[in-house]
Design an enzyme around this catalytic site. Structure first.
Site, short mmCIF file in Angstrom:
data_model
loop_
_atom_site.label_atom_id
_atom_site.label_comp_id
_atom_site.label_asym_id
_atom_site.label_seq_id
_atom_site.Cartn_x
_atom_site.Cartn_y
_atom_site.Cartn_z
N SER A 242 -79.27 37.27 46.21
CA SER A 242 -78.43 36.19 46.14
C SER A 242 -79.40 34.78 46.04
CB SER A 242 -77.18 36.19 46.97
OG SER A 242 -77.81 35.72 48.35
N LYS A 243 -78.84 34.06 45.62
CA LYS A 243 -79.55 32.70 45.73
C LYS A 243 -80.09 32.49 46.98
CE LYS A 243 -76.55 32.36 42.73
NZ LYS A 243 -75.15 32.47 42.37
#
Length: 462
Positions: A242-243
RNA sequence: GUCCCCAUCGUCUAGAGGCCCAGGACACUACCCUUUCACGGUAGGUACCGGGGUUCGAAUCCCCGUGGGGACGCCA
């Protein structure tokens, strides 16, 4: 003619999962002598940025995944989407809905609380014999797709096999927002049809969108493409990328000194296989690639294997190209690359030992900077025992032929005259010349330097 | 919660009923090579999630369980 596409949304950089999707879609088109189309899905005006578009283009370029058509931007196709929405409104396969976001939230909350799947309840959906509420004055409606209420949507996924979903599970999705802009599931359908996409190769997370898209395609009377859903790539630790967790840009691999061919080869092998083959060039990959050998299960990224591949490619890359790649890295560190020793000569000797371009730069750097070997290393290797042999060596340096074999012979002779073993002289030489205890064959390292530099660096011994 | 998907060494994977008491690669261990450290070479250990079926025979087919993941937006 096979036509595939890669359709990222420009809300961030091109990450490793997107890169693999692009690679597979690209390779499939190449394998079948088809066309590969790049489409930027920027209908979310709020989150899309020109910087992200550029980052994606840069990533694709670095990997060498060239497109045959595009890039197309959805924001430039708005009139086309409006046209199709009008058609659907007219045909009755879409209708206006005046429910407010607040009302929707409330509905979904209730459904969740009751253990149901949250979905639109169809209160503005026109039905024969049904009286619709009066539209609130001055309110702009969203447009919803009139999804079939019974039957099942099924397709034979090229990766996962047959997937069936009951229409009862699906609600009437919004295809145009209140401000008139179309939404993702709708744009994809219009674009894939208009662009003649034959094979939709995309991430696993779109499986649930597929039945909706198929329904819209059918309402439009369009031919269905074939679908291939790729499972996701997990981080090194098995966690979802994820980011904020490991989803690095492909360009970060460039920064970290990886060669694009190593990254490509690694990605190709993540979820796809060709028997026991591990190493292959992109032309070879395109020749072998097919959708039959893609694993349906998620794959965990393994940096160690990538490192191994990178080192493998580094060893086999022509020295001149490596020098071109290492030079700017040295310059970025403020290191001036002198004419002597030549960077190419250094790399030729060192490329077998480095795992990436930055390590190669680390190793080359010591040849160009003012060197100050660590005191403890000097103390460790410059012992009273070794000193006489070292002095002997230095004394004969001015007249020795400046080539590795002659220098090697001199080292052996100096060592022999003082009854020592080779490492007793090789180690202090390594440390004084490079500041490091590990180097290639010491005579070859000495020969790389100009004679004066060697004399200068060895002067600390006296 | 509901729906969908997935499940072979630590990791990536081969395997489409007998060729598999499971093969390759990374990583790991040992040895060889050696001017140090790498590289390279050789050898080795480690896996079919569990339970039921089907079959003469199952890692491979079916069912259930368990575990993991994804999706349920006027995001893409």
């Amino acid at each position: 003619m096979i036509r595939t596409r890669f359709a990222p949304s420009p809300t961030g950089f091109l990450h490793i999962g997107g890169a693999r999707t692009a690679l597979f879609a690209w390779a499939y088109a190449r394998h079948h002598a088809g066309r590969f189309i790049l489409r930027i899905e920027d209908t979310d005006l709020v989150r899309s940025t020109p910087e992200a578009v550029q980052a994606i283009l840069d990533g694709m370029h670095w990997l060498g995944l060239t497109h045959d058509e595009g890039p197309f931007y959805q924001t430039q196709r708005m009139s086309r989407y409006r046209e199709v929405i009008e058609e659907m409104l007219l045909a009755g396969s879409a209708y206006p809905c005046y429910m407010t976001p607040a009302e929707l939230d409330h509905l979904r909350e209730e459904q969740r609380a009751a253990g149901l799947k949250p979905r639109y309840d169809g209160r503005w959906r026109p039905e024969p014999g049904k009286t619709l509420p009066t539209p609130p004055a001055g309110m702009r409606p969203v447009i919803r797709f009139r999804n079939p209420t019974d039957g099942v949507v099924a397709w034979d996924d090229l990766v996962k096999g047959r997937i069936e979903i009951a229409n009862e599970e699906l609600d009437d999705l919004v295809i145009a927002r209140a401000d008139g802009t179309p939404t993702y599931n709708f744009c994809v359908v219009v674009d894939d049809r208009d662009m003649g996409i034959t094979h939709v190769i995309r991430g696993d997370d779109h499986v649930n969108n597929t039945p909706r898209q198929i329904n819209i395609l059918q309402a439009l009377g369009a031919q269905l493409p074939l679908y291939a859903h790729l499972s996701m790539i997990l981080g090194d630790d098995g966690q979802k990328l994820s980011k904020r967790h490991g989803a690095v840009s492909v360009m970060q691999y460039d920064d970290e000194g990886y060669l694009p061919e190593a990254v490509l080869n690694y990605l190709a092998r993540l979820g796809w296989s060709h028997g026991d083959d591990e190493i292959f060039s992109m032309p070879q990959f395109c020749e072998w690639f097919d959708l039959d050998h893609i694993t349906p299960s998620a794959a965990q990224f393994n940096t160690e294997k990538l490192n191994w591949l990178n080192a493998y490619y580094l060893k086999r890359t022509e020295t001149a190209r490596l020098a071109d790649l290492v030079r700017p890295r040295l310059q970025a560190r403020g290191v001036t690359v002198a004419a002597a020793p030549s960077l190419a000569a250094i790399i030729d000797l060192y490329k077998e030992r480095a795992a990436n371009l930055n390590e190669l730069a680390d190793l080359a750097e010591v040849f160009y900077i003012e060197l100050h070997p660590k005191a403890e290393l000097l103390a460790k290797h410059l012992t009273p025992e070794t000193l006489p042999a070292l002095e002997d060596f230095i004394d004969h340096l001015p007249e020795v032929a400046w080539e590795a074999s002659a220098i090697g012979a001199l080292i052996k002779a100096s060592v022999a005259r003082h009854g020592l073993k080779m490492p007793k002289l090789a180690m202090p030489l390594r440390v004084m010349l490079t500041g490091l205890e590990q180097t290639p064959s010491v005579d070859a390292v000495v020969a790389l330097f100009p004679r004066e530099t060697v004399l200068k660096r060895l002067a600390v011994a006296r």
